[in-house]
Scaffold this motif. Structure first.
Motif: not given
Length: 326
Positions: A290-313
């Motif tokens: 929403f700052v750089h306007g690259d929604i699809m790259r942001a969506r891809k980043t979401g997978f990394a966020v989820h996997r890191v979150s799972v590892a931390l849980l």
């Protein structure tokens, strides 16, 4: 060009990139998106001490639950593709005006599978999922009613997500994605240990934020197609700025859930600190989208966020089980 000509062109393109039928079924079931199935690792880390005592019963239950989970989610996403193809939203979202989307990920749009084949696949995997989850309940060391009811409810509701009652077409999409994550964590945990845990509920909600955030960024990209078929995602209902505020609030809420849990004693005091890497990545995702306007790259980043979150849980549960931290 008529809609018929447009879809025929897509089928021709798909035929030009022909692939093995099994590969098309794997794409239909989204088997490459394994992130939904990581919930079982969170549960496994949380039940290690009971697992050591109960032995094969808990291990067998977890394996059956995971296999049933894979089948049910494959059925759910296949039915979603059938509905998206029939109403034209997938054709619009994966058409030539959206070159960033891989059409082969939608076998019906690409023409590598027919609707009849997709429905047969969906109902076969749904049946397999029902049998496997029934088996998981049958062999479970414990059968608290709430865990059994949640499992059965998730099975029924998943098949109605975009098909039948079409719950995602009536404004329940975002709430369902979080609830999906919650059930995939707390239900097998209940079957393993026989009790409810508020901390596991928190973990389930945080796990559910993974699918939720995949969804809201996808919906942001697919807003025109969803509006055309009157699918009321938040992105389709509000302005572009309103959608950005909504996703920003979700990102903040994810952090606050962990912070409040730590402050209230539901989670260990250090839990909110442990989850900070996921918070930092979530912030990066929002800035990218929403700052750089690259929604699809942001969506891809979401997978990394989820996997890191799972590892931390998982790490949190292992730390608690080991007694390494108070």
């Amino acid at each position: 060009m008529t809609p018929h000509d447009f879809q025929a062109g897509l089928r021709t393109a798909g035929a030009g990139r022909a692939e093995h039928r099994l590969r098309s079924y794997a794409r239909l079931g989204k088997l490459d998106v394994f992130d939904y199935y990581l919930s079982i690792l969170v549960v496994l880390a949380a039940v290690l001490p009971p697992l050591a005592r109960s032995g094969p019963a808990t291990a067998t239950m977890l394996v059956l639950f995971l296999l049933g989970q894979v089948c049910v989610i494959m059925a759910m996403v296949a039915l979603d593709d059938v509905t998206g193809f029939r109403d034209g939203s997938d054709t619009a979202n994966y058409g030539p005006d959206n070159p960033l989307r891989n059409k082969l990920r939608k076998p019906l749009v690409a023409g590598t599978l027919t609707v009849r084949q997709a429905l047969s696949f969906a109902w076969a995997t749904a049946l397999a999922g029902a049998v496997l989850w029934a088996g998981a309940v049958a062999v479970a060391p414990h059968r608290p009613l709430w865990a059994v009811v949640l499992t059965a409810a998730l099975f029924v509701v998943s098949l109605q997500y975009s098909y039948g009652l079409k719950l995602s077409y009536h404004g329940f999409q975002e709430a369902f994605l979080v609830w999906l994550g919650v059930v995939l964590v707390v239900a097998p945990y209940g079957l393993a240990v026989g009790r409810f845990s508020w901390f596991l509920l928190v973990q389930g909600v945080l796990f559910g934020f993974g699918p939720l955030m995949f969804g809201v960024y996808s919906n942001t990209n697919d807003v025109e197609g969803d509006r055309a078929v009157h699918r009321p995602t938040v992105a389709a209902l509000v302005s572009e700025r309103g959608n950005a505020v909504f996703i920003g609030c979700l990102s903040a809420a994810e952090f606050l859930i962990g912070a409040v849990a730590s402050a209230a004693g539901i989670a260990p005091w250090w839990f909110v600190l442990l989850m900070l890497p996921a918070t930092a990545l979530r912030t990066k995702q929002f800035v990218t989208g929403f700052v750089h306007g690259d929604i699809m790259r942001a969506r891809k980043t979401g997978f990394a966020v989820h996997r890191v979150s799972v590892a931390l849980l998982i790490a949190a549960n292992l730390l608690i089980a080991s007694g390494a931290v108070a």
